[in-house]
Design a protein around this motif. Structure first.
Motif, short mmCIF file in Angstrom:
data_model
loop_
_atom_site.label_atom_id
_atom_site.label_comp_id
_atom_site.label_asym_id
_atom_site.label_seq_id
_atom_site.Cartn_x
_atom_site.Cartn_y
_atom_site.Cartn_z
N ASP A 74 21.32 -30.69 22.38
CA ASP A 74 21.17 -29.90 23.60
C ASP A 74 20.60 -30.73 24.74
OD1 ASP A 74 22.05 -27.60 22.28
OD2 ASP A 74 20.01 -27.01 21.72
N LEU A 75 19.69 -31.67 24.41
CA LEU A 75 19.00 -32.44 25.43
C LEU A 75 19.58 -33.83 25.64
CD1 LEU A 75 15.26 -31.60 24.58
CD2 LEU A 75 16.70 -30.56 26.35
N ALA A 76 20.70 -34.11 25.01
CA ALA A 76 21.25 -35.48 25.06
C ALA A 76 21.48 -35.94 26.49
CB ALA A 76 22.54 -35.55 24.26
N LEU A 101 14.72 -36.91 20.65
CA LEU A 101 14.94 -36.00 19.52
C LEU A 101 16.11 -36.52 18.72
CD1 LEU A 101 14.61 -32.30 20.80
CD2 LEU A 101 13.05 -33.55 19.31
N ALA A 102 15.98 -36.49 17.41
CA ALA A 102 17.01 -37.07 16.54
C ALA A 102 18.35 -36.37 16.75
CB ALA A 102 16.59 -36.96 15.09
N ALA A 114 13.84 -30.79 16.78
CA ALA A 114 14.05 -29.74 17.77
C ALA A 114 12.72 -29.45 18.45
CB ALA A 114 14.59 -28.47 17.11
N VAL A 115 12.78 -28.78 19.60
CA VAL A 115 11.57 -28.36 20.31
C VAL A 115 11.65 -26.87 20.62
CG1 VAL A 115 11.02 -30.58 21.35
CG2 VAL A 115 12.52 -29.00 22.56
N VAL A 116 10.49 -26.24 20.63
CA VAL A 116 10.36 -24.85 21.04
C VAL A 116 9.38 -24.79 22.20
CG1 VAL A 116 9.56 -22.54 20.40
CG2 VAL A 116 10.89 -23.90 18.77
N VAL A 117 9.75 -24.06 23.25
CA VAL A 117 8.88 -23.87 24.41
C VAL A 117 8.47 -22.40 24.44
CG1 VAL A 117 8.63 -24.17 26.89
CG2 VAL A 117 10.24 -25.61 25.62
#
Length: 785
Positions: A74-76, A101-102, A114-117
């Motif tokens: 998602d963040l690539a 992020l991998a 992954a990340v959660v906000v």
């Protein structure tokens, strides 16, 4: 505020930083609260090596309070590049891609997936448990020696090898030296991984600025200027749009000499969401996500005559890179190449380091980086040589020390040390500890069969401190800290502002820089404000690491303050209607030599300079000066540390009975701060020798993931440190200073380990690897018997 005739350099002026720290008024990154601030948490891989088959963040988004969740895919597009390696030590070095992020594969336990906000930290943390990840687990590589064997699984299949680089150095005819030697002694020593364990784990806050479209980044970092410059590259943001602030920072020890994935993620998320975001590292997270230190297999050999004269040395290292190359990862072991010869004088030297990838947390700088590992190896082999020759270990060292020198001297590794008197330093330490009496007590205990034996261990060392210069140093190109910037200005009120490019995290820069400026300008240190750690206030700087702050940054302050004083002298001569050569400056007051007139104070000169109504023709207003100091060479602090241990041969328990250290860091600005730095450094070296080790099982899972498993010593585990100094000024800077921040961590671990082995050597024990736990010592005794 008045002028003063007192001198402050050389005095233990109390640290001005401590009042806020001790009364809870310090500002840590986690203290920062901003309107509308969001919090993010990172889902980390529970396995050391696996393909990522799928990541579903949908269930996490359903949790109340969650604002967003993203995978690496998602963040690539949010990142222009991956996390960079800033020290590619060879042209053919292999550098794997390292996204924040991998994507597609995880390569160590703790790799971000992954990340959660969320609106609060707890919700973000809870939501991580709802993310569904499918892994296809792959074989893990955890042993640095096995990693290079044929058929070993690959950490990065696309590289085709686990070999990262080979870096060689050779000076003189090493083969001839070994061929003519009467004795050759070889040693294999392990530098176990250690976890920096700073009091404050890492943290970052990013605030999008409503005016100008920039970002303010608060980070618990040693290197705010590096963070600004590297995040600009990673995220594709002009560096002019980034302001980085290092607030109060609770220790770093090299681990915060880095730019991490979480800092890049924070900037990307703040930009995406248009809101302030914060991330704070948990302690267990710190054990797998922050870089580790050390991680080497050392093979060292010395060739000597039967009289104990060293002829040559060979060093071969395997250095554990971990899964990725962080900012300085490949250069840490290479940096030690120039000090494996230590303080000793011989004619031939060779060094080879091979960097190796494993499925473990990346390694990088840790206090004494490269130099501590070198001192450990050369001091262990010196004791091994003494045993082979049946000589006293102190005598072997004294016979091989480089003679005293006050100007740069080429040493066996080919670089030039700045100055040294190693014999005087070592003899002072031997006298202070009462070496001959200790040997007699040791013999008495051995003859009586006392179950508690004593050992005496020596740790001689020198280190390449004052991390600089920008260009070639002593004919060898090294990655280094380079120049440092300082600005000194006197305001219309006569107060002094010092702006420094160094960024302290416990070293006491505010106190020491104020002492330096106060002496140069004839004011009281309380009238000096030191500004640092904010790239908007100090736009130029190379930050803090490598024992460089005083010999580079402090010297820059000294030079800038000197420029201010020289300009003030010109203005004073004009105001006093005298020739500049006739002006004397003492105690903050300018006067005409040979007269009894009161003269003018530097504060009065500062006011005149600010008002600019009565200045010499062509002179610009204000008392201010900038300096960029770029030294011609490293500085080379040195010392002799001696540890006396008691070893219970029935239980293996080790107790440090005495610890004596004589260090030489050139002229001392603040003795109390020097002693404090030594106390902390020695504590870390003792910790590595006796307590600390980051362990993993065969699958790459950490078995020391908490402070319940990873043993950090308490104050009650440490002895009283008996400290003394010799003073050998460095010719590389006008203050003659050398640096002290890492010395304690360099001399201590070999001194402790040599003492432990010396206590039980008569039982047949000649080798123990760090940490010398009671079980390990007991087993060594049983095996020898």
């Amino acid at each position: 505020m008045t002028e003063t005739s007192e001198r402050y350099v050389g005095r233990s002026v109390p640290r001005r930083e401590d009042a806020a720290l001790l009364t809870g008024r310090a500002t840590w990154t986690d203290n920062i609260r901003l309107p509308g601030m969001l919090h993010f948490a990172v889902l980390r891989s529970p396995v050391a090596h696996a393909r990522i088959l799928s990541v579903d963040v949908g269930p996490a988004l359903a949790l109340p309070g969650v604002v967003a969740a993203f995978t690496g895919e998602d963040l690539a597009d949010d990142f222009a590049i991956g996390l960079p390696c800033g020290w590619p030590v060879t042209e053919d070095i292999k550098i794997p891609d390292h996204p924040p992020l991998a994507r597609g594969e995880v390569n160590h336990v703790g790799d971000g997936v992954a990340v959660v906000v969320a609106r609060d930290r707890a919700s973000a943390q809870d939501a991580l448990e709802l993310i569904e990840v499918s892994y296809d687990e792959l074989p893990a590589v955890v042993d640095v020696e096995a990693a290079l064997a044929d058929g070993t699984p690959l950490v990065h299949a696309e590289l085709g090898t686990n070999h990262c680089y080979t870096w060689p150095l050779a000076v003189g005819d090493v083969d001839a030296a070994f061929a003519q030697a009467d004795v050759v002694v070889e040693g294999r020593y392990l530098q176990q991984r250690v976890i920096p364990s700073a009091m404050e784990p890492r943290a970052v806050v990013v605030n999008p600025e409503p005016v100008g479209g920039g970002f303010t980044i608060y980070s618990s970092t040693q290197v705010p200027h590096f963070v600004r410059d590297i995040l600009a590259m990673i995220c594709g943001v002009p560096d002019s749009k980034l302001r980085v602030v290092a607030p109060d920072v609770g220790g770093g020890f090299g681990s915060k000499l880095n730019v991490y994935a979480e800092e890049a993620l924070a900037l990307a998320l703040a930009r995406r969401l248009g809101a302030p975001v914060k991330w704070v590292e948990g302690r267990s997270e710190n054990h797998i996500a922050t870089t580790h230190g050390r991680g080497q297999v050392q093979r060292i050999a010395v060739a000597a005559t039967r009289e104990g004269t060293i002829l040559g040395m060979r060093v071969n290292l395997l250095a554990d890179m971990g899964a990725y190359l962080q900012l300085l990862t490949p250069g840490i072991a290479v940096f030690g190449a120039f000090t494996y010869c230590g303080l000793y004088d011989f004619g031939a030297y060779s060094f080879e380091c091979r960097g190796v990838f494993t499925n473990l947390t990346p390694t990088d700088a840790y206090r004494g980086a490269g130099r501590s590992e070198a001192a450990y190896a050369h001091e262990r082999i010196m004791d091994d040589l003494a045993r082979a020759l049946d000589m006293d270990p102190a005598e072997v060292r004294l016979r091989n020390l480089i003679p005293p020198f006050s100007q740069p001297c080429t040493v066996p590794s080919g670089v030039m040390y700045d100055s040294g008197d190693y014999d005087a330093c070592m003899r002072k330490a031997l006298d202070l500890v009462g070496y001959e009496d200790l040997r007699k007590e040791q013999q008495r205990r051995r003859e009586s069969g006392d179950p508690v034996q004593i050992g005496i261990g020596i740790g001689n060392f020198t280190e390449s401190g004052g991390l600089s210069p920008s260009k070639v140093a002593a004919g060898v190109r090294l990655q280094s800290g380079g120049w440092e910037a300082a600005t000194v200005r006197m305001t219309i009120s006569g107060k002094v502002e010092v702006v420094t490019g160094t960024s302290p995290h416990g070293q006491g820069h505010e106190t020491v820089w104020a002492q330096i400026a106060a002496d140069a300008l004839g004011v009281h240190p309380d009238d000096v404000e030191v500004l640092h750690g904010d790239t908007a206030v100090a736009p130029f700087g190379r930050d803090t690491y490598g024992s460089r702050s005083l010999p580079v940054g402090g010297v820059a302050v000294h030079l800038a303050a000197g420029k201010v004083a020289e300009k003030a002298k010109k203005i004073a001569a004009h105001l006093l209607e005298a020739a500049e050569d006739d002006i004397e400056f003492s105690g903050g007051r300018f006067s005409v030599a040979g007269t009894h007139a009161p003269g003018v104070t530097i504060q009065e000169v500062a006011m005149a300079a600010s008002l600019a109504a009565n200045l010499p023709d062509g002179m610009e207003p204000n008392l201010t000066a900038d300096t960029h100091f770029d030294p011609p060479n490293f500085t080379w602090p040195f010392g002799t540390h001696i540890c006396v241990t008691e070893v219970d041969t029935e239980t293996g328990r080790v107790r440090i009975q005495r610890y004596v250290a004589v260090d030489d860091c050139g002229p001392i600005v603040n003795p109390a701060i020097v002693n404090g730095q030594l106390h902390g450094g020695i504590a870390q070296g003792v910790a590595q020798a006796l307590y600390e080790e980051a362990r993993h099982d065969d699958a790459g899972n950490p078995t020391t993931a908490t402070l319940a498993d990873y043993t950090v010593p308490a104050a009650s585990d440490l002895p009283n440190f008996e400290l003394d100094q010799t003073v050998t000024p460095s010719p590389t800077n006008p203050m003659g200073v050398k640096g002290i921040g890492e010395s304690g961590a360099i001399g201590s671990s070999p001194a402790v380990m040599n003492a432990v082995i010396d206590a039980v050597a008569h039982l047949g024990v000649t080798h123990i690897d760090m940490p010398a736990t009671p079980e390990k010592v007991w087993r060594a005794i049983q095996e020898a018997r």
